[in-house]
Design a protein around this motif. Structure first.
Motif, PDB file in Angstrom:
ATOM      1  N   VAL A  31       0.864  -1.173   0.000  1.00 34.35           N
ATOM      2  CA  VAL A  31       0.000   0.000   0.000  1.00 34.35           C
ATOM      3  C   VAL A  31       0.906   1.230   0.000  1.00 34.35           C
ATOM      4  N   GLU A  65       3.746   0.562   2.885  1.00 27.46           N
ATOM      5  CA  GLU A  65       3.450  -0.431   3.916  1.00 27.46           C
ATOM      6  C   GLU A  65       3.224  -1.744   3.183  1.00 27.46           C
ATOM      7  N   ARG A  79       2.605   0.249  10.216  1.00 26.86           N
ATOM      8  CA  ARG A  79       1.297   0.876   9.948  1.00 26.86           C
ATOM      9  C   ARG A  79       0.302  -0.112   9.362  1.00 26.86           C
ATOM     10  N   MET A  80       0.793  -1.108   8.623  1.00 24.01           N
ATOM     11  CA  MET A  80      -0.093  -2.150   8.114  1.00 24.01           C
ATOM     12  C   MET A  80      -0.622  -2.986   9.278  1.00 24.01           C
ATOM     13  N   GLU A  82      -1.486  -2.011  12.120  1.00 31.93           N
ATOM     14  CA  GLU A  82      -2.607  -1.310  12.750  1.00 31.93           C
ATOM     15  C   GLU A  82      -3.938  -1.666  12.098  1.00 31.93           C
ATOM     16  N   LYS A  83      -3.905  -2.064  10.845  1.00 36.29           N
ATOM     17  CA  LYS A  83      -5.125  -2.341  10.087  1.00 36.29           C
ATOM     18  C   LYS A  83      -5.389  -3.836   9.871  1.00 36.29           C
ATOM     19  N   PHE A  84      -4.490  -4.674  10.335  1.00 33.86           N
ATOM     20  CA  PHE A  84      -4.548  -6.097  10.017  1.00 33.86           C
ATOM     21  C   PHE A  84      -4.879  -6.930  11.257  1.00 33.86           C
ATOM     22  N   GLU A  85      -5.775  -7.884  11.077  1.00 33.62           N
ATOM     23  CA  GLU A  85      -6.109  -8.805  12.160  1.00 33.62           C
ATOM     24  C   GLU A  85      -5.989 -10.236  11.639  1.00 33.62           C
ATOM     25  N   GLU A  95       5.804  -8.888  13.003  1.00 29.76           N
ATOM     26  CA  GLU A  95       5.859  -7.484  12.600  1.00 29.76           C
ATOM     27  C   GLU A  95       7.255  -7.145  12.151  1.00 29.76           C
TER      28      GLU A  95
END
Length: 96
Positions: A31, A65, A79-80, A82-85, A95
């Protein structure tokens, strides 16, 4: 990818050997601000492998990212992350 005799081969070619890249990476998501740059970076990261792509990210020369799926891990940039589960226990999250 394509399969020959039960073995999967990627469409991304190693510039040094002329053979499909085989470095344990299965998929790369990038991204950044430009779709064209994200496309180029995802292919480059796939070909360079984890160590060199980590160096590229850390250098700050290109802002992006990424999420990289390997044989055993899913590697995400900060930062990725933060958006990934992660919802499957098939992989371990690492990480970068």
């Amino acid at each position: 990818f394509y399969t020959i005799n039960g073995k999967n081969y990627t469409h991304i070619i190693d510039l040094h050997s002329g053979l499909p890249v085989s470095n344990g990476i299965h998929s790369v998501v990038v991204v950044c601000e430009s779709a064209a740059v994200a496309d180029a970076l995802s292919t480059a990261i796939f070909a360079m492998g984890i160590e060199k792509s980590t160096e590229l990210y850390s250098s700050g020369k290109v802002e992006f990212e990424a999420l990289i799926i390997t044989d055993e891990h899913i590697i995400v940039t900060p930062r990725m992350a933060e958006k990934f589960e992660l919802v499957s226990d098939r992989y371990k999250l690492a990480e970068n």
